[in-house]
Write a protein that holds these residues in place. Structure first.
Motif, PDB file in Angstrom:
ATOM      1  N   VAL A   1       7.350 -10.946   5.591  1.00  0.00           N
ATOM      2  CA  VAL A   1       6.233 -10.047   5.855  1.00  0.00           C
ATOM      3  C   VAL A   1       6.728  -8.624   5.640  1.00  0.00           C
ATOM      4  N   TYR A   2       5.841  -7.775   5.141  1.00  0.00           N
ATOM      5  CA  TYR A   2       6.204  -6.413   4.794  1.00  0.00           C
ATOM      6  C   TYR A   2       5.347  -5.412   5.560  1.00  0.00           C
ATOM      7  N   LEU A   3       5.890  -4.230   5.722  1.00  0.00           N
ATOM      8  CA  LEU A   3       5.111  -3.124   6.262  1.00  0.00           C
ATOM      9  C   LEU A   3       5.379  -1.912   5.376  1.00  0.00           C
ATOM     10  N   GLN A   4       4.405  -1.568   4.549  1.00  0.00           N
ATOM     11  CA  GLN A   4       4.499  -0.381   3.713  1.00  0.00           C
ATOM     12  C   GLN A   4       4.012   0.811   4.521  1.00  0.00           C
ATOM     13  N   MET A   5       4.872   1.793   4.678  1.00  0.00           N
ATOM     14  CA  MET A   5       4.553   2.955   5.501  1.00  0.00           C
ATOM     15  C   MET A   5       4.536   4.198   4.616  1.00  0.00           C
ATOM     16  N   ASN A   6       3.386   4.802   4.491  1.00  0.00           N
ATOM     17  CA  ASN A   6       3.219   6.011   3.682  1.00  0.00           C
ATOM     18  C   ASN A   6       2.890   7.201   4.572  1.00  0.00           C
TER      19      ASN A   6
ATOM     20  N   ILE B   1      -6.546 -11.675   6.655  1.00  0.00           N
ATOM     21  CA  ILE B   1      -7.060 -10.784   7.694  1.00  0.00           C
ATOM     22  C   ILE B   1      -5.925  -9.907   8.190  1.00  0.00           C
ATOM     23  N   THR B   2      -6.187  -8.597   8.213  1.00  0.00           N
ATOM     24  CA  THR B   2      -5.199  -7.657   8.725  1.00  0.00           C
ATOM     25  C   THR B   2      -5.858  -6.759   9.759  1.00  0.00           C
ATOM     26  N   THR B   3      -5.063  -6.253  10.652  1.00  0.00           N
ATOM     27  CA  THR B   3      -5.548  -5.316  11.659  1.00  0.00           C
ATOM     28  C   THR B   3      -4.443  -4.303  11.932  1.00  0.00           C
TER      29      THR B   3
ATOM     30  N   GLY C   1      -4.855   3.566   7.593  1.00  0.00           N
ATOM     31  CA  GLY C   1      -4.962   4.383   6.394  1.00  0.00           C
ATOM     32  C   GLY C   1      -3.630   4.830   5.834  1.00  0.00           C
ATOM     33  N   ARG C   2      -2.556   4.641   6.594  1.00  0.00           N
ATOM     34  CA  ARG C   2      -1.220   5.052   6.121  1.00  0.00           C
ATOM     35  C   ARG C   2      -0.288   3.856   5.931  1.00  0.00           C
ATOM     36  N   PHE C   3      -0.435   2.854   6.771  1.00  0.00           N
ATOM     37  CA  PHE C   3       0.442   1.686   6.733  1.00  0.00           C
ATOM     38  C   PHE C   3      -0.338   0.481   6.204  1.00  0.00           C
ATOM     39  N   THR C   4       0.393  -0.402   5.511  1.00  0.00           N
ATOM     40  CA  THR C   4      -0.200  -1.633   5.005  1.00  0.00           C
ATOM     41  C   THR C   4       0.726  -2.804   5.290  1.00  0.00           C
ATOM     42  N   ILE C   5       0.181  -3.824   5.928  1.00  0.00           N
ATOM     43  CA  ILE C   5       0.940  -5.044   6.178  1.00  0.00           C
ATOM     44  C   ILE C   5       0.565  -6.082   5.129  1.00  0.00           C
ATOM     45  N   SER C   6       1.561  -6.830   4.687  1.00  0.00           N
ATOM     46  CA  SER C   6       1.320  -7.902   3.726  1.00  0.00           C
ATOM     47  C   SER C   6       2.344  -8.994   3.957  1.00  0.00           C
ATOM     48  N   ARG C   7       2.129 -10.129   3.339  1.00  0.00           N
ATOM     49  CA  ARG C   7       3.088 -11.229   3.498  1.00  0.00           C
ATOM     50  C   ARG C   7       3.178 -12.018   2.209  1.00  0.00           C
TER      51      ARG C   7
END
Length: 121
Positions: A78-83, A56-58, A65-71
């Motif tokens: 934990v990562y934060l991909q920022m586009n 679950i992500t929020t 729509g621009r950033f993606t959190i993952s672990r």
């Protein structure tokens, strides 16, 4: 748990960055994780959160729509991909861990030291 954020830097608008947050300890998978940011003169803002298992992500409205959190629980990270970064994304980014997760900073008990992200126009 102790948290160490990294990956910040200076980039031009439209570019991407990936932040990482490495956690110490063997209970990382028990924690919900979040990213927050704070720009000079502004209040701390919720960016993204992820549940214990990652299912679950929020996201905050300004980054959807621009950033993606993952672990990766095997790597305690934990990562934060920022586009598609905008100048208004400029801030210090903090990772946080808590028994709960979500958009309120009160859900988190442990905080990293922060990593600076600067987006030039």
């Amino acid at each position: 748990v102790q948290l160490q954020a990294s990956g910040g830097g200076l980039v031009q608008a439209g570019c991407s960055l990936r932040l990482s947050c490495a956690a110490s300890g063997r209970t990382f998978s028990s924690y919900g994780m979040g990213w927050f940011r704070q720009a000079p003169g502004k209040e701390r803002e919720f960016v993204a959160a992820i549940s214990w298992g990652g299912g679950i992500t929020t996201y905050g409205n300004s980054v959807k729509g621009r950033f993606t959190i993952s672990r990766d629980n095997a790597k305690n990270t934990v990562y934060l991909q920022m586009n598609s970064l905008y100048p208004e994304d400029t801030a210090i980014y903090y990772c946080a861990a808590g028994m709960a997760y979500g958009g309120s900073w009160k859900s988190y008990d442990h905080w990293g030291q922060g990593t600076q992200v600067t987006v030039s126009s």
